[in-house]
Structures are given as C-alpha cells and as structure tokens.
Write an enzyme that holds these catalytic residues in place. Structure first.
Site, short mmCIF file in Angstrom:
data_model
loop_
_atom_site.label_atom_id
_atom_site.label_comp_id
_atom_site.label_asym_id
_atom_site.label_seq_id
_atom_site.Cartn_x
_atom_site.Cartn_y
_atom_site.Cartn_z
N HIS A 6 8.74 5.50 1.54
CA HIS A 6 9.35 5.35 0.22
C HIS A 6 10.85 5.03 0.31
O HIS A 6 11.50 4.90 -0.73
CB HIS A 6 9.18 6.63 -0.60
CG HIS A 6 7.78 6.86 -1.08
ND1 HIS A 6 6.73 7.08 -0.23
CD2 HIS A 6 7.26 6.90 -2.33
CE1 HIS A 6 5.63 7.27 -0.94
NE2 HIS A 6 5.91 7.15 -2.21
N GLU B 111 -1.59 -3.87 -2.55
CA GLU B 111 -0.45 -4.79 -2.46
C GLU B 111 -0.89 -6.18 -2.02
O GLU B 111 -0.33 -7.19 -2.45
CB GLU B 111 0.60 -4.22 -1.50
CG GLU B 111 1.45 -3.12 -2.09
CD GLU B 111 0.70 -1.82 -2.33
OE1 GLU B 111 -0.31 -1.57 -1.63
OE2 GLU B 111 1.10 -1.05 -3.22
#
Length: 320
Positions: free
Chosen positions: A129, A60
C-alpha cells in the site's frame, strides 16, 4: 477562489472533464457506489451514471485490459488502481500494450489512457500500500509519468493527462490527499505535462524533488538560500529547467522517497554530469529511501528521508 484538498481537486478535474467530453469515463474497483477507496470519485456515479463510472471486479488486469481496449476504440478512460503496488500483476497491460499501441500500429492508433493511483509511504498502510515505483514506469518507453505536489497542480495536471493522446501514469501522493489545501479555480485549466515548476528561487544549491517529498525537502532548506524545483512530470522531465538551475547554483541535491538504487535521482544526476559538469562545484547528492521494501507502520518514519538527513546533504554540498 475556494481552498480545497487534493482529493477534492482531482474529483473536480474528473467531473469537469466528464461534463465537457462525453468520451471521458472512470473505471475501477469501488469507483461508483463507494466513490473510490479515498473517495476521489465520490458523486460521479450520480452525475454521469453507470455507463461512464464503471465499477469492476477485484482484478487490476481486468481493469487495465478493459481500459486499454476502450482507449484504442476512441474513448478516454481514467482507470483507478486502489494502491499503486496492486498494479504489478497488470504490468503486461501497461508495458506490453498501453505503452506500445502507437509504435505497434505505426501511429495509426493511440492509447489516451490515464492510470490514477495513490503511492508512497506515510499513511501507515500494510504491505503493497506504500510503494514508490515511479522509476519503473519512467523506464517504460511510451508512458508519461506525472506526480502532483498540491491540489492546484493536481487538477491542472490531471486535465492535461486526460487530454493527452498517449498513456499517462498519474501517481498521487497519498499522504498529501487531505493534509494540505490550496486555492483551486472552478472551470477547466491545464498545467502542462513535461514542465517543472521553480517552487523557490535561490543561489546556494539546487534541490529537485516531487510529490510529498517536495514539502519535506523545502522545510529542510531553512537557513539556506536554496533553489527548489518541483519536477511534477517525471517522464519526460524538464531537463532545461533543471540544467538552468544547476548552472546557476553549481550544486545539486535530489530528494525522493523511492529506493536510491536505479531511482529517478540517478537519472537526474547523470543529466547534470553529462550536460553541466563544468558548472558543478560539488558532487551531486541523492537523499532517498533505503534499498528495502517499504516497512510496516512503526518503521515508516525511519524509512522516509527525514529533515535531518536532508539537511546533512545540503551542508555537505555547501562545504565541499
């Protein structure tokens, strides 16, 4: 006009903006060959090629670092983060760079970057998540924060975000991806950033919500004449629409699934206290998630504000 789901609407927005502007590109893990973890970018690689649909390593920091550089160079990258909590390692790129390019350069450079990511509880995902960190990004000067609640405004808001000269966090409620459909026109249109939608007019009290919680908050108003506001843009949020409604109804309930402590509900409640105190007939109430990490699948339903808890808040402000 076709009825499509949110995945299809976001895919359509990306395809149309990429077709109309050669500077728009998509970057992220698995966005090309696999079409994205939720298939939001499905088919874009075939249409626009690997130069504009860029598969990246699992990093990321790398995705956002590259995207910030592209944006400052003059491109319009749309970076996909597979789940919003994966972005925590890349805060440096968001907060220290993307959000500050305009002020750091005294306005000589901007950062037309969109960061897309699914967020929220409801798909029975493992840890990291299902977070709802919208308040964290809203606290970062220089960022805009957007949360759609249906396919129509998902497409229009994303087009506006891509065309915005400054960085936009575009948070997509994962449990709405395929659970609802709405009529979505073909061809680009925009839904303006910074403007809320009066989802339902009413007189008893005002409800402010966004994303997936908008629908649960609306279901809980059965039997009440409630005015419901879909905030859509959380930073900057539409203060005028919120205040106009609070001054009309005199009561305010804010519903969100993120942690209550220092959440967006606190900001909206403070606005009502500062600007509409004399109109209030009852204390402002917040219905929110607990001060806890989003749980694993079996406890998700206990974590989310349920219809009964929301209704109790409505009943409380009406009895006060």
């Amino acid at each position: 006009m076709a009825k499509i789901n949110m995945v299809q609407a976001i895919n359509l927005a990306l395809a149309e903006e990429m077709a109309g502007d050669g500077d728009v590109l998509v970057i992220g893990e698995d966005v090309g060959l696999d079409g994205g973890v939720f298939r939001v970018t499905d088919g874009l690689l075939e249409k626009f090629g690997p130069g504009r649909v860029v598969d990246t390593p699992l990093s990321e920091v790398g995705i956002l670092g590259a995207a910030v550089g592209m944006a400052v160079y003059g491109l319009k990258p749309v970076a996909e983060i597979q789940f919003i909590a994966f972005i925590y390692e890349a805060f440096e790129q968001v907060y220290s760079h993307a959000a500050r390019i305009r002020t750091r350069s005294r306005g000589r450079f901007t950062c037309p970057l969109v960061v897309r990511a699914p967020y929220g509880v409801g798909i029975k995902g493992p840890e990291l998540h299902s977070d709802s960190p919208e308040a964290i990004f809203s606290h970062m000067p220089g960022l805009k924060v957007v949360v759609p609640s249906n396919p129509y405004n998902a497409k229009g808001l994303l087009v506006s975000a891509i065309r915005d000269p400054d960085p936009v966090m575009f948070l997509e409620p994962s449990r709405l991806y395929r659970s609802i459909k709405s009529e979505v026109p073909e061809g680009p249109y925009t839904v303006p950033l910074g403007k809320a939608n009066v989802y339902q007019e009413g007189k008893d009290f005002t409800v402010v919500a966004w994303g997936a919680m908008l629908h649960r908050a609306a279901e809980a108003t059965e039997g009440f004449d409630a005015e419901i506001i879909d905030l859509m843009t959380l930073k900057p949020f539409d203060e005028e629409t919120v205040l106009d409604s609070v001054r009309k109804t005199g009561r305010l309930v804010i519903v969100h699934e993120a942690t209550k402590y220092c959440g967006m509900g606190a900001e909206i409640a403070a606005l009502a206290a500062e600007e509409a105190m004399l109109s209030l007939k009852a204390p402002v109430l917040r219905v929110a998630g607990p001060d806890a990490v989003p749980p694993m699948a079996k406890l998700e339903d206990d974590y989310l504000p349920g219809k009964d808890r929301i209704r109790r808040a409505y009943e409380t402000v009406m009895k006060y």
